[in-house]
Enzyme design. Structure first.
Site, PDB file in Angstrom:
ATOM      1  N   HIS A 294       0.837  -1.198   0.000  1.00 57.76           N
ATOM      2  CA  HIS A 294       0.000   0.000   0.000  1.00 57.76           C
ATOM      3  C   HIS A 294       0.869   1.243   0.000  1.00 57.76           C
ATOM      4  O   HIS A 294       1.914   1.262   0.633  1.00 57.76           O
ATOM      5  CB  HIS A 294      -0.937   0.018   1.226  1.00 57.76           C
ATOM      6  CG  HIS A 294      -2.128   0.877   1.010  1.00 57.76           C
ATOM      7  ND1 HIS A 294      -2.091   2.243   1.185  1.00 57.76           N
ATOM      8  CD2 HIS A 294      -3.379   0.576   0.591  1.00 57.76           C
ATOM      9  CE1 HIS A 294      -3.276   2.741   0.896  1.00 57.76           C
ATOM     10  NE2 HIS A 294      -4.077   1.758   0.522  1.00 57.76           N
TER      11      HIS A 294
ATOM     12  N   ASP B  24      -8.043  -5.125  -0.633  1.00 61.50           N
ATOM     13  CA  ASP B  24      -8.574  -5.976  -1.699  1.00 61.50           C
ATOM     14  C   ASP B  24      -8.345  -7.464  -1.458  1.00 61.50           C
ATOM     15  O   ASP B  24      -8.995  -8.298  -2.085  1.00 61.50           O
ATOM     16  CB  ASP B  24      -7.952  -5.575  -3.047  1.00 61.50           C
ATOM     17  CG  ASP B  24      -8.425  -4.198  -3.458  1.00 61.50           C
ATOM     18  OD1 ASP B  24      -9.640  -3.976  -3.418  1.00 61.50           O
ATOM     19  OD2 ASP B  24      -7.586  -3.344  -3.785  1.00 61.50           O
TER      20      ASP B  24
HETATM   21  N1  COA Z   1       4.087  -7.742  -4.478  1.00 61.83           N
HETATM   22  C1  COA Z   1       5.414  -7.785  -4.513  1.00 61.83           C
HETATM   23  N2  COA Z   1       6.196  -6.724  -4.244  1.00 61.83           N
HETATM   24  C2  COA Z   1       5.575  -5.569  -3.916  1.00 61.83           C
HETATM   25  C3  COA Z   1       4.183  -5.465  -3.843  1.00 61.83           C
HETATM   26  C4  COA Z   1       3.421  -6.613  -4.144  1.00 61.83           C
HETATM   27  N3  COA Z   1       2.101  -6.574  -4.109  1.00 61.83           N
HETATM   28  N4  COA Z   1       3.847  -4.210  -3.487  1.00 61.83           N
HETATM   29  C5  COA Z   1       4.989  -3.550  -3.335  1.00 61.83           C
HETATM   30  N5  COA Z   1       6.041  -4.371  -3.582  1.00 61.83           N
HETATM   31  C6  COA Z   1       7.445  -4.019  -3.538  1.00 61.83           C
HETATM   32  C7  COA Z   1       7.863  -3.349  -4.829  1.00 61.83           C
HETATM   33  O1  COA Z   1       8.292  -4.260  -5.789  1.00 61.83           O
HETATM   34  C8  COA Z   1       8.943  -2.425  -4.345  1.00 61.83           C
HETATM   35  O2  COA Z   1      10.099  -3.204  -4.131  1.00 61.83           O
HETATM   36  P1  COA Z   1      11.541  -2.627  -4.520  1.00 61.83           P
HETATM   37  O3  COA Z   1      11.718  -1.409  -3.646  1.00 61.83           O
HETATM   38  O4  COA Z   1      12.448  -3.758  -4.221  1.00 61.83           O
HETATM   39  O5  COA Z   1      11.453  -2.280  -5.965  1.00 61.83           O
HETATM   40  C9  COA Z   1       8.454  -1.985  -2.984  1.00 61.83           C
HETATM   41  O6  COA Z   1       7.638  -3.044  -2.514  1.00 61.83           O
HETATM   42  C10 COA Z   1       7.675  -0.685  -3.030  1.00 61.83           C
HETATM   43  O7  COA Z   1       6.581  -0.880  -3.922  1.00 61.83           O
HETATM   44  P2  COA Z   1       6.001   0.209  -4.913  1.00 61.83           P
HETATM   45  O8  COA Z   1       5.302  -0.476  -6.032  1.00 61.83           O
HETATM   46  O9  COA Z   1       7.062   1.204  -5.262  1.00 61.83           O
HETATM   47  O10 COA Z   1       4.959   0.927  -3.951  1.00 61.83           O
HETATM   48  P3  COA Z   1       3.860   1.937  -4.387  1.00 61.83           P
HETATM   49  O11 COA Z   1       3.539   2.735  -3.211  1.00 61.83           O
HETATM   50  O12 COA Z   1       4.255   2.654  -5.630  1.00 61.83           O
HETATM   51  O13 COA Z   1       2.643   0.984  -4.820  1.00 61.83           O
HETATM   52  C11 COA Z   1       0.862  -0.490  -4.701  1.00 61.83           C
HETATM   53  C12 COA Z   1       1.634   0.609  -3.979  1.00 61.83           C
HETATM   54  C13 COA Z   1      -0.425  -0.748  -3.940  1.00 61.83           C
HETATM   55  C14 COA Z   1       0.497  -0.028  -6.126  1.00 61.83           C
HETATM   56  C15 COA Z   1       1.718  -1.756  -4.769  1.00 61.83           C
HETATM   57  O14 COA Z   1       1.959  -2.214  -3.461  1.00 61.83           O
HETATM   58  C16 COA Z   1       1.097  -2.844  -5.611  1.00 61.83           C
HETATM   59  O15 COA Z   1       1.264  -2.849  -6.826  1.00 61.83           O
HETATM   60  N6  COA Z   1       0.335  -3.795  -4.985  1.00 61.83           N
HETATM   61  C17 COA Z   1      -0.358  -4.833  -5.727  1.00 61.83           C
HETATM   62  C18 COA Z   1      -1.649  -4.296  -6.310  1.00 61.83           C
HETATM   63  C19 COA Z   1      -2.693  -4.059  -5.247  1.00 61.83           C
HETATM   64  O16 COA Z   1      -2.943  -4.906  -4.407  1.00 61.83           O
HETATM   65  N7  COA Z   1      -3.317  -2.885  -5.338  1.00 61.83           N
HETATM   66  C20 COA Z   1      -4.390  -2.514  -4.421  1.00 61.83           C
HETATM   67  C21 COA Z   1      -3.948  -1.413  -3.518  1.00 61.83           C
HETATM   68  S1  COA Z   1      -5.098  -1.094  -2.231  1.00 61.83           S
END
Ligand code: COA
Length: 383
Positions: A267, A319
């Protein structure tokens, strides 16, 4: 070559940027708390109902009995769709993406609303209720049309709250009181979440003084993305692909090894657990306990939650357990995000009304990273 530097620091994905003043929702990401208009989310999930929560979000205070009755009867009276929208739904391909259908149907609602361009606060409030009332009907009608089933008209009296009426329209028969309560609770928990991507999109549209239907369809289009609302559908697809509790570790290892995201985890704002996940997990467990044939979805989810925490120290988000809740309630997997939208319409419209009330055009700047000072060459001289 960097040609133009903005005065302020660049924050990728607007992380940490305060982009609006709002009195609707407070998230404390460090302490894992969430409150709508000052009321803790756990207490609302336990003691409120979706209509009361929608009133709270839109009007800023909990309603008294007459105010709640009034809201309920206005919503119930607005549940029918304009004939033109029903006809239009019938022309959409049966295999259209459900969120694309919802986005287009909301846009079409504006054609048939004589108040669609009335920008007065009273008309905007009425349109907010209209959207909250009609979206569940769009979802149920689309589902029944694509399955070739007769449409089930919405109930128009206040003894049929939104959740109960929605499952009735979808199934063509009344659900159990436990199922109705579970769906109502789901709608409370998902109704609002500050400046998430779809709400921000809605506020951007409203900030141009465009109409509330345009804002709502932009929000639906934004919620459709996998990183936002479609994560509930993608989570269920993962659970179905895993299929057996013994395959959880292989799934996690494989997904991480291939540098793919595990849906339903992580998140932007919560650095600890997502507070809504606690309520949804309890709901998923209760539903699993009373439906032994479906209990494995909760068991797989719980094992997946543990495995992702052990391997990646990531918490599950709203979710994740929403997926097994909606699945055990019998909601088709590709409709999950539509149910999110039914609920979030309350939060979106509350934010749109707030934006209109204290408006300034939302218009950030970018950090330019392109070329500069290039000489124009006629087309025949270009290599
Ligand atoms: N699975 C695996 N790794 C994840 C992850 C996941 N669901 N969510 C975050 N990470 C990792 C990223 O790969 C990143 O790792 P790194 O620093 O080694 O590259 C780190 O955690 C930070 O993630 P990031 O994507 O930069 O965070 P964000 O704040 O931009 O994104 C989300 C937040 C929610 C978009 C992201 O966690 C995600 O894509 N989750 C899956 C989709 C989801 O469940 N969305 C609903 C949100 S309520």
């Amino acid at each position: 070559m960097l040609a133009v530097k903005p005065e302020n620091a660049f924050h990728e994905g607007l992380e940490g940027i305060v982009a609006a003043e709002s009195s609707i929702c407070l998230i404390d990401g460090k302490n894992s708390t969430l409150a709508y208009r000052g009321y803790d989310i756990h207490e609302l999930a336990e003691r409120s109902n979706f209509e009361e929560t929608a009133y709270l979000l839109l009007a800023g205070k909990l309603p008294g009995i007459p105010e709640l009755e009034d809201l309920r009867s206005k919503i119930a009276a607005e549940r029918d769709l304009p004939e033109g929208v029903v006809r239009l739904l019938g022309t959409f391909p049966k295999d259209a993406h459900p969120m694309a259908v919802l986005r287009s149907a909301i846009s079409a609602l504006a054609f048939f609303d004589t108040e669609s361009e009335d920008k007065s606060p009273a008309a905007n409030f009425r349109k907010a209720l209209r959207l909250i009332a009609k979206v569940p009907t769009i979802v149920a009608y689309f589902e029944r049309m694509r399955r070739g089933l007769d449409l089930v008209a919405p109930k128009k009296d206040t003894s049929w709250p939104g959740a109960k009426n929605f499952i009735y329209m979808l199934r063509g028969k009344e659900a159990s009181s436990v199922e109705n309560t579970m769906l109502d609770k789901y709608f409370i928990l998902l109704a609002e979440h500050d400046l998430n991507a779809s709400t921000f999109a809605a506020r951007i549209v409203a900030s141009t003084t465009s109409d509330i239907y345009s804002a709502a369809s932009a929000a639906v289009g934004t919620l459709k993305g996998d990183l936002h609302g479609s994560a509930n559908t993608r989570t269920m697809e993962s659970l179905l692909a895993i299929g057996d509790i013994n395959r959880v570790d292989v799934f996690v290892n494989d997904t991480l090894l291939n540098k793919r995201k595990i849906m339903g985890f992580g998140h932007r704002v919560y650095k600890g657990p997502d507070p809504r996940a606690k309520d949804l997990k309890a709901m998923a467990k209760a539903l699993a306990d009373s439906n032994p044939g479906q209990a494995k979805w909760f068991a797989i989810s719980e094992k997946l939650e543990q495995a992702v925490w052990e391997k990646k120290k990531l918490n599950c988000n709203v979710d994740f357990y929403s997926a097994s809740v909606l699945y055990i309630l019998g909601i088709p997997v590709d409709l999950f995000t539509m149910l999110f939208a039914i609920s979030r319409m309350a939060g979106w419209t509350a934010h749109v009304l707030e934006q209109y009330a204290h408006n300034r055009l939302i218009r950030p700047v970018s950090l330019y990273t392109g070329s500069a000072g290039r000489a124009y060459t006629p087309i025949q001289d270009r290599t």
